[in-house]
Design an enzyme around this catalytic site. Structure first.
Site, PDB file in Angstrom:
ATOM      1  CB  THR A 163      -0.815   0.020   1.309  1.00  0.00           C
ATOM      2  OG1 THR A 163      -1.409  -1.232   1.483  1.00  0.00           O
ATOM      3  CG2 THR A 163      -1.823   1.125   1.339  1.00  0.00           C
ATOM      4  NE  ARG A 191      -6.339  -9.307   1.278  1.00  0.00           N
ATOM      5  CZ  ARG A 191      -5.563  -8.269   1.493  1.00  0.00           C
ATOM      6  NH1 ARG A 191      -5.588  -7.249   0.659  1.00  0.00           N
ATOM      7  NH2 ARG A 191      -4.737  -8.229   2.510  1.00  0.00           N
ATOM      8  CB  THR A 214       2.072   0.217   4.313  1.00  0.00           C
ATOM      9  OG1 THR A 214       2.579  -0.649   3.281  1.00  0.00           O
ATOM     10  CG2 THR A 214       3.256   0.704   5.137  1.00  0.00           C
ATOM     11  N   GLY A 217      -2.559  -6.855   5.175  1.00  0.00           N
ATOM     12  CA  GLY A 217      -3.796  -6.368   5.778  1.00  0.00           C
ATOM     13  C   GLY A 217      -4.361  -7.311   6.818  1.00  0.00           C
TER      14      GLY A 217
HETATM   15  N1  GLY Z   1      -2.132  -3.339   3.154  1.00  0.00           N
HETATM   16  C1  GLY Z   1      -2.670  -3.742   1.941  1.00  0.00           C
HETATM   17  C2  GLY Z   1      -3.430  -4.965   1.953  1.00  0.00           C
HETATM   18  O1  GLY Z   1      -3.190  -5.866   2.734  1.00  0.00           O
HETATM   19  O2  GLY Z   1      -4.322  -5.074   1.152  1.00  0.00           O
END
Ligand code: GLY
Length: 297
Positions: A163, A191, A214, A217
Site C-alpha cells: 500500500t 479479498r 502498510t 492487511g
Molecule cells: N495493506 C494492503 C493490503 O493488505 O491489502
C-alpha cells in the site's frame, strides 16, 4: 506565503516490503514526487485533504508502486484495488474496496466521502457509482503492467512493496490521511485488505494527528494498527513514539507480522516505523527547502 498558525507537514510512503534493487531509486524518487505534489498544495494554503489526495494520485500513476497502475495481480490475473481517505476536521471517511477499471481509486474514495451518504463502496457498486459521478472507467487491462504480468506468470510473491499512503497537516491545523493499494499478490478475487478500513489502514483526527499503515492487511486488521497509534497520540506520545508503540503491539500479538506505518502529530512531528526490510518514505516540513527521502527508516 506561510502563516505561523500551524506548521505545514507532508509525508508519504511507498509501501512496506522488500523493494527489488532495480526499483530502489524509482521508489525513493516516486515518493519525492508525491510529497512534492502535496507540498505545493499546502504551501499555496490548500487543504490537507487536497494534499493527501494529490500525493496519492502521483503514487497511483507511478508503476513502481502497488497502487493504481502497477497494482499486483490477484489469483485470476486481475487488478482489484482498495483505497481510503479521512478528513481529520470532520472525521468523514471515504473508501472503496475491490474496485476495477479506475485509474485513481483515491479520488473515487474521496467522492464516496463527499457525494454519498456512505463511507465504503465495494466492487461493481463502487464502479457504477464511479461511472455515475463522471469517472472514466478504463479497461482493467490498462492497469496491468508487464512487470506485474511477469510476476503473475512466475508466481513470485513476498518481494513487493505494499500500500501507498500520505498524511498532511495544513496551514489551518487540519490533518488528513489517505491510502491506496492493489492489495496482496495472488489474493482471492474479492479479498479486501486493511487499506479502506478506518482504524486499521488509516485514521485522522485534528485533535491528535493522523496515521497511515502498510503491510499485510490480515495482520494489520487484527490489532487495529492505525487506531493503536492514534491511542498512543491521545496518551501524549510523540509521533515517533506512537509509531513505535503501535508496531510493538503488532509484533507482540502477530509475531510474523509484515507491516509499517507513518504517523503525524498535530504539533507537526512525524514518525516512521516498519518491521519489513524497506519502507520508502519522503517528507517535507516547514522551513525545509526540499524533501527528505529514504528507502528505509
Ligand atoms: N495493506 C494492503 C493490503 O493488505 O491489502
Amino acid at each position: 506565503m506561510q502563516s505561523t498558525d500551524s506548521p505545514l507537514v507532508m509525508i508519504v510512503h511507498g509501501g512496506a516490503g522488500n523493494v527489488w534493487p532495480q526499483y530502489h531509486t524509482a521508489a525513493v524518487d516516486g515518493c519525492e514526487n508525491a510529497v512534492s505534489a502535496g507540498w505545493q498544495i499546502l504551501q499555496r494554503g490548500g487543504t490537507a485533504l487536497d494534499a493527501v489526495e494529490a500525493a496519492v494520485r502521483v503514487l497511483e500513476d507511478d508503476e513502481a508502486f502497488n497502487a493504481g497502475i502497477g497494482s499486483v495481480l490477484n489469483a485470476q490475473g486481475e487488478v482489484e484495488m482498495d483505497a481510503g481517505i479521512m478528513d481529520g476536521a470532520t472525521l468523514h471517511i471515504g473508501a472503496v474496496a475491490a474496485i476495477r477499471g479506475v485509474a485513481h481509486p483515491i479520488s473515487l474514495a474521496r467522492r464516496v466521502m463527499e457525494a454519498s451518504v456512505h463511507h465504503i463502496l465495494a466492487a461493481e457498486g463502487a464502479e457504477r457509482f464511479a461511472a455515475a459521478q463522471g469517472f472514466t472507467i478504463i479497461p482493467n487491462r490498462q492497469l496491468i503492467t508487464d512487470r506485474r504480468r511477469r510476476q503473475y506468470e512466475k508466481r513470485v510473491a513476498g518481494q513487493e512493496g505494499d500500500t501507498v499512503g500520505a498524511l498532511a497537516l495544513d496551514i489551518a491545523g487540519n490533518v488528513a490521511a489517505a491510502n491506496s493499494t492493489g492489495g496482496v499478490f495472488y489474493k482471492l478475487a474479492g479479498r479486501v485488505g486493511d487499506s479502506p478500513l478506518a482504524g486499521a489502514g488509516f485514521y485522522a483526527d485534528n485533535r491528535w494527528g493522523a496515521v497511515a499503515t502498510t503491510g499485510q492487511g490480515e495482520h494489520i486488521m487484527r490489532v487495529g494498527l492505525a487506531w493503536r497509534a492514534m491511542q498512543a497520540l491521545e496518551e501524549g506520545a510523540t509521533a515517533q513514539e506512537a509509531a513505535d508503540r503501535a508496531l510493538a503491539v503488532l509484533q507482540e500479538r502477530v509475531p510474523d507480522a509484515r507491516a509499517g506505518l507513518i504517523v503525524l502529530d498535530r504539533a507537526g512531528g512525524i514518525g516512521i516505523a516498519h518491521c519489513t526490510r524497506d519502507l520508502p518514505t519522503a517528507y517535507w516540513l516547514s522551513g525545509a527547502g526540499r524533501p527528505v527521502s529514504a528507502l528505509r527508516a
